[in-house]
Design a protein around this motif. Structure first.
Motif, PDB file in Angstrom:
ATOM      1  N   LEU A   1      41.299   8.705  41.030  1.00  0.00           N
ATOM      2  CA  LEU A   1      40.297   8.339  40.029  1.00  0.00           C
ATOM      3  C   LEU A   1      40.532   9.048  38.698  1.00  0.00           C
ATOM      4  CD1 LEU A   1      37.032   8.218  42.184  1.00  0.00           C
ATOM      5  CD2 LEU A   1      38.296   6.289  41.228  1.00  0.00           C
ATOM      6  N   LYS A   2      41.106  10.233  38.731  1.00  0.00           N
ATOM      7  CA  LYS A   2      41.330  10.972  37.487  1.00  0.00           C
ATOM      8  C   LYS A   2      42.811  11.009  37.099  1.00  0.00           C
ATOM      9  CE  LYS A   2      41.562  15.590  39.629  1.00  0.00           C
ATOM     10  NZ  LYS A   2      42.853  16.031  39.103  1.00  0.00           N
ATOM     11  N   ASP A   3      43.598  10.090  37.677  1.00  0.00           N
ATOM     12  CA  ASP A   3      45.034  10.050  37.414  1.00  0.00           C
ATOM     13  C   ASP A   3      45.305   9.714  35.940  1.00  0.00           C
ATOM     14  OD1 ASP A   3      47.752   9.791  37.470  1.00  0.00           O
ATOM     15  OD2 ASP A   3      47.752   7.862  38.520  1.00  0.00           O
ATOM     16  N   PRO A   4      45.811  10.657  35.142  1.00  0.00           N
ATOM     17  CA  PRO A   4      46.041  10.370  33.721  1.00  0.00           C
ATOM     18  C   PRO A   4      47.121   9.328  33.488  1.00  0.00           C
ATOM     19  CG  PRO A   4      46.967  12.507  34.313  1.00  0.00           C
ATOM     20  CD  PRO A   4      46.191  12.030  35.496  1.00  0.00           C
ATOM     21  N   VAL A   5      48.120   9.261  34.376  1.00  0.00           N
ATOM     22  CA  VAL A   5      49.184   8.268  34.218  1.00  0.00           C
ATOM     23  C   VAL A   5      48.615   6.854  34.332  1.00  0.00           C
ATOM     24  CG1 VAL A   5      51.328   7.392  35.235  1.00  0.00           C
ATOM     25  CG2 VAL A   5      50.947   9.854  35.061  1.00  0.00           C
ATOM     26  N   ALA A   6      47.735   6.633  35.302  1.00  0.00           N
ATOM     27  CA  ALA A   6      47.145   5.307  35.483  1.00  0.00           C
ATOM     28  C   ALA A   6      46.236   4.944  34.319  1.00  0.00           C
ATOM     29  CB  ALA A   6      46.378   5.260  36.808  1.00  0.00           C
ATOM     30  N   TRP A   7      45.418   5.901  33.853  1.00  0.00           N
ATOM     31  CA  TRP A   7      44.501   5.598  32.746  1.00  0.00           C
ATOM     32  C   TRP A   7      45.266   5.345  31.445  1.00  0.00           C
ATOM     33  CZ3 TRP A   7      39.912   3.863  33.415  1.00  0.00           C
ATOM     34  CH2 TRP A   7      39.154   4.254  34.504  1.00  0.00           C
ATOM     35  N   ARG A   8      46.385   6.032  31.238  1.00  0.00           N
ATOM     36  CA  ARG A   8      47.192   5.732  30.053  1.00  0.00           C
ATOM     37  C   ARG A   8      47.818   4.349  30.157  1.00  0.00           C
ATOM     38  NH1 ARG A   8      49.282  11.080  30.530  1.00  0.00           N
ATOM     39  NH2 ARG A   8      51.294  10.219  31.171  1.00  0.00           N
TER      40      ARG A   8
ATOM     41  N   ASN B   1      60.713  -0.818  17.274  1.00  0.00           N
ATOM     42  CA  ASN B   1      60.514   0.622  17.133  1.00  0.00           C
ATOM     43  C   ASN B   1      59.057   1.001  17.362  1.00  0.00           C
ATOM     44  OD1 ASN B   1      63.169   1.313  16.670  1.00  0.00           O
ATOM     45  ND2 ASN B   1      63.008   1.180  14.437  1.00  0.00           N
ATOM     46  N   VAL B   2      58.135   0.140  16.909  1.00  0.00           N
ATOM     47  CA  VAL B   2      56.716   0.392  17.197  1.00  0.00           C
ATOM     48  C   VAL B   2      56.471   0.323  18.701  1.00  0.00           C
ATOM     49  CG1 VAL B   2      54.366  -0.450  16.839  1.00  0.00           C
ATOM     50  CG2 VAL B   2      55.998  -0.486  14.946  1.00  0.00           C
ATOM     51  N   ASP B   3      57.114  -0.650  19.369  1.00  0.00           N
ATOM     52  CA  ASP B   3      56.980  -0.727  20.826  1.00  0.00           C
ATOM     53  C   ASP B   3      57.537   0.517  21.501  1.00  0.00           C
ATOM     54  OD1 ASP B   3      55.834  -3.180  22.158  1.00  0.00           O
ATOM     55  OD2 ASP B   3      57.019  -4.122  20.585  1.00  0.00           O
ATOM     56  N   ARG B   4      58.621   1.023  20.987  1.00  0.00           N
ATOM     57  CA  ARG B   4      59.186   2.249  21.553  1.00  0.00           C
ATOM     58  C   ARG B   4      58.181   3.396  21.450  1.00  0.00           C
ATOM     59  NH1 ARG B   4      63.874  -0.086  19.090  1.00  0.00           N
ATOM     60  NH2 ARG B   4      65.566  -0.358  20.634  1.00  0.00           N
ATOM     61  N   ILE B   5      57.513   3.477  20.312  1.00  0.00           N
ATOM     62  CA  ILE B   5      56.509   4.533  20.122  1.00  0.00           C
ATOM     63  C   ILE B   5      55.357   4.365  21.114  1.00  0.00           C
ATOM     64  CG2 ILE B   5      54.803   5.464  18.516  1.00  0.00           C
ATOM     65  CD1 ILE B   5      56.753   4.757  16.255  1.00  0.00           C
ATOM     66  N   LEU B   6      54.898   3.108  21.305  1.00  0.00           N
ATOM     67  CA  LEU B   6      53.804   2.857  22.247  1.00  0.00           C
ATOM     68  C   LEU B   6      54.199   3.227  23.675  1.00  0.00           C
ATOM     69  CD1 LEU B   6      52.381  -0.571  21.000  1.00  0.00           C
ATOM     70  CD2 LEU B   6      51.226   1.646  20.967  1.00  0.00           C
ATOM     71  N   VAL B   7      55.408   2.831  24.059  1.00  0.00           N
ATOM     72  CA  VAL B   7      55.854   3.116  25.422  1.00  0.00           C
ATOM     73  C   VAL B   7      55.983   4.620  25.644  1.00  0.00           C
ATOM     74  CG1 VAL B   7      57.779   2.876  27.028  1.00  0.00           C
ATOM     75  CG2 VAL B   7      56.996   0.901  25.722  1.00  0.00           C
ATOM     76  N   ARG B   8      56.622   5.288  24.691  1.00  0.00           N
ATOM     77  CA  ARG B   8      56.785   6.739  24.849  1.00  0.00           C
ATOM     78  C   ARG B   8      55.437   7.461  24.808  1.00  0.00           C
ATOM     79  NH1 ARG B   8      61.668   6.214  21.375  1.00  0.00           N
ATOM     80  NH2 ARG B   8      63.487   6.582  22.708  1.00  0.00           N
ATOM     81  N   GLY B   9      54.533   6.987  23.957  1.00  0.00           N
ATOM     82  CA  GLY B   9      53.254   7.680  23.819  1.00  0.00           C
ATOM     83  C   GLY B   9      52.303   7.467  24.971  1.00  0.00           C
ATOM     84  N   LEU B  10      52.309   6.258  25.572  1.00  0.00           N
ATOM     85  CA  LEU B  10      51.313   5.946  26.591  1.00  0.00           C
ATOM     86  C   LEU B  10      51.883   5.818  27.999  1.00  0.00           C
ATOM     87  CD1 LEU B  10      49.139   3.333  24.638  1.00  0.00           C
ATOM     88  CD2 LEU B  10      48.637   5.738  25.085  1.00  0.00           C
ATOM     89  N   LEU B  11      53.149   5.479  28.121  1.00  0.00           N
ATOM     90  CA  LEU B  11      53.718   5.275  29.458  1.00  0.00           C
ATOM     91  C   LEU B  11      54.641   6.394  29.903  1.00  0.00           C
ATOM     92  CD1 LEU B  11      54.487   1.438  29.476  1.00  0.00           C
ATOM     93  CD2 LEU B  11      52.464   2.653  30.281  1.00  0.00           C
ATOM     94  N   SER B  12      55.054   7.269  28.997  1.00  0.00           N
ATOM     95  CA  SER B  12      55.895   8.392  29.397  1.00  0.00           C
ATOM     96  C   SER B  12      55.054   9.432  30.125  1.00  0.00           C
ATOM     97  CB  SER B  12      56.536   9.054  28.172  1.00  0.00           C
ATOM     98  OG  SER B  12      57.503   8.217  27.606  1.00  0.00           O
ATOM     99  N   PRO B  13      55.651  10.084  31.112  1.00  0.00           N
ATOM    100  CA  PRO B  13      54.955  11.253  31.667  1.00  0.00           C
ATOM    101  C   PRO B  13      54.896  12.353  30.634  1.00  0.00           C
ATOM    102  CG  PRO B  13      57.190  11.133  32.514  1.00  0.00           C
ATOM    103  CD  PRO B  13      56.976   9.885  31.693  1.00  0.00           C
ATOM    104  N   SER B  14      53.915  13.283  30.774  1.00  0.00           N
ATOM    105  CA  SER B  14      53.927  14.436  29.890  1.00  0.00           C
ATOM    106  C   SER B  14      55.118  15.245  30.316  1.00  0.00           C
ATOM    107  CB  SER B  14      52.695  15.256  30.024  1.00  0.00           C
ATOM    108  OG  SER B  14      51.694  14.581  30.676  1.00  0.00           O
ATOM    109  N   ASP B  15      56.246  15.059  29.603  1.00  0.00           N
ATOM    110  CA  ASP B  15      57.558  15.509  30.093  1.00  0.00           C
ATOM    111  C   ASP B  15      57.553  16.939  30.593  1.00  0.00           C
ATOM    112  OD1 ASP B  15      58.678  13.081  29.590  1.00  0.00           O
ATOM    113  OD2 ASP B  15      59.313  13.591  27.567  1.00  0.00           O
ATOM    114  N   ASP B  16      57.128  17.852  29.715  1.00  0.00           N
ATOM    115  CA  ASP B  16      57.178  19.263  30.107  1.00  0.00           C
ATOM    116  C   ASP B  16      56.263  19.522  31.291  1.00  0.00           C
ATOM    117  OD1 ASP B  16      58.940  19.676  28.075  1.00  0.00           O
ATOM    118  OD2 ASP B  16      57.432  20.353  26.632  1.00  0.00           O
ATOM    119  N   LEU B  17      55.037  18.953  31.218  1.00  0.00           N
ATOM    120  CA  LEU B  17      54.070  19.198  32.272  1.00  0.00           C
ATOM    121  C   LEU B  17      54.527  18.586  33.590  1.00  0.00           C
ATOM    122  CD1 LEU B  17      51.341  20.282  33.152  1.00  0.00           C
ATOM    123  CD2 LEU B  17      50.302  18.153  32.367  1.00  0.00           C
TER     124      LEU B  17
END
Length: 405
Positions: A103-110, A149-165
């Protein structure tokens, strides 16, 4: 822009991006309908028993949509994007924690947010590219590259995992398993050493003393001999217990710190060892213990396999790292992969020491150091010399962390 420049710009990647932008519209419609329906139905039914599980299943589906979008972006946009780490299963904490994690999965909500935002943008990009294909042919490459390039930004911003975390979580999960396995191996080793060593010797000692007691009146001389033998057994048992306690955590390390403890184990090495410890203060007990057992195992490796004449131990602090360097002038050939189970080429098997478990030789030592965010580096060309450097995180000891006995 000249016609020649436009023709040159129509490369394979541009056409892949055109495909991505044209297929984004139907994909966005499907994702938008799913996200809105799932959130509306699941949130609306939260007042019932089935609401939370239904919303959790919907979020799991959103995760799958996000995975499909990441795969499409990798294939058509050519961006490198990692998959987020999987959520724990219900067997790792029970049904309610499993449900709450989903229910609190940030990956799913993004992913849900991405599907909602993607629809208006997908309509716009589909319309622009369609028109450009028909009447704006010369500027099509520029339009495609800008929109993608805008799509790349959207994908990286919302579908990427928080890389370091995400990487940190995955690493900590792996390290936690290694620490648990190492602790279990330690307990098995201690139990085995007690059962096969001091315990067996003390049982035999009790039997001998019982026999001596029976013979005390009948044959005092035989009883005295048996008591003398029992006295010798007591000394051996005490030495075994001291060795076992030293393997768990030596008293000299607790009382006097690394300098004294490393000097003590250096005297037991088969070659002369020079010890140089330069620390402004004592590190945390856990780090101090790992440093001690790291040097202890490396010295055992030198004694058994190096055929060295001299060895050196250097310990110092550099910023937020505790550095340990152990060198010898032996035959070299030490390897992290422990080829042949040795840690040194052409030698016999390296036995674990101190902390036990977690593997044997250099590979096992590297795993145990890595479990605390440390690094083990080996420079050992065939023919020598060998220099092994260990880096551990520096944490100063808190007041009272090293009790005086």
């Amino acid at each position: 822009m000249t016609a020649r420049t436009a023709r040159i710009s129509f490369d394979r990647q541009i056409w892949l991006e055109v495909v991505y932008l044209l297929t984004s519209f139907p994909a966005a419609v499907i994702g938008f309908v799913y996200a809105i329906t799932m959130v509306s139905v699941g949130a609306g039914m939260l007042v019932t028993v089935v609401g939370a599980p239904l919303l959790a299943l919907g979020l799991a589906g959103a995760r799958l949509l996000g995975r499909a979008e990441r795969a499409r972006a990798r294939a058509l946009l050519g961006i490198r994007i990692e998959e987020p780490s999987a959520l724990p299963g219900p067997s790792q904490g029970g049904v309610l924690p499993w449900l709450w994690e989903r229910l609190k999965d940030p990956v799913a909500w993004r992913a849900v947010l991405y599907e909602v935002v993607r629809l208006p943008w997908g309509v716009l990009t589909f319309s622009v590219i369609l028109v450009a294909l028909l009447v704006l042919w010369p500027v099509l490459p520029l339009l495609v590259r800008g929109l993608s390039n805008v799509d790349r930004i959207l994908v990286r911003g919302l579908l990427s995992p928080s890389d370091d975390l995400e990487r940190r979580i995955a690493q900590l999960e792996s390290d936690r398993g290694l620490v648990v396995d190492t602790a279990a191996a330690d307990l098995r080793r201690i139990e085995r050493d007690l059962h096969d060593g001091a315990q067996a010797r003390l049982v035999a000692l009790a039997m001998d003393l019982g026999l001596a007691k029976e013979k005390l009146t009948e044959d005092p001389q035989a009883a005295a001999r048996m008591v003398d033998e029992a006295h010798g057994e007591v000394k051996i048992a005490l030495q075994e217990l001291r060795d076992l306690a030293r393997g768990i955590h030596p008293a000299v390390l607790t009382d006097r710190g690394l300098d004294a403890a490393l000097s003590a184990i250096a005297t037991r090495c088969t070659v002369p060892v020079t010890v140089d410890v330069d620390l402004p203060q004592r590190p945390a007990p856990a780090i101090e213990g790992i440093a001690y057992f790291t040097v202890s195992e490396l010295l055992q490796n030198i004694s058994k396999h190096a055929h060295a004449h001299t060895a050196t131990i250097d310990v110092w602090q550099a910023d937020d790292r505790l550095l340990i360097r152990v060198g010898d002038d032996g035959r070299g050939g030490a390897r992290l992969d422990g080829a042949g189970g040795t840690g040194r080429s052409g030698g016999a098997g390296t036995e674990g020491t101190g902390s036990g478990g977690g593997g044997t030789g250099m590979a096992g030592l590297a795993e145990r150091i890595g479990a605390v965010d440390g690094v083990l580096l080996v420079d050992s060309p065939v023919g020598g010399p060998t220099v092994v450097t260990a880096e551990l995180p520096w944490r100063p000891a808190t007041e009272g962390a090293h009790p005086v006995r």
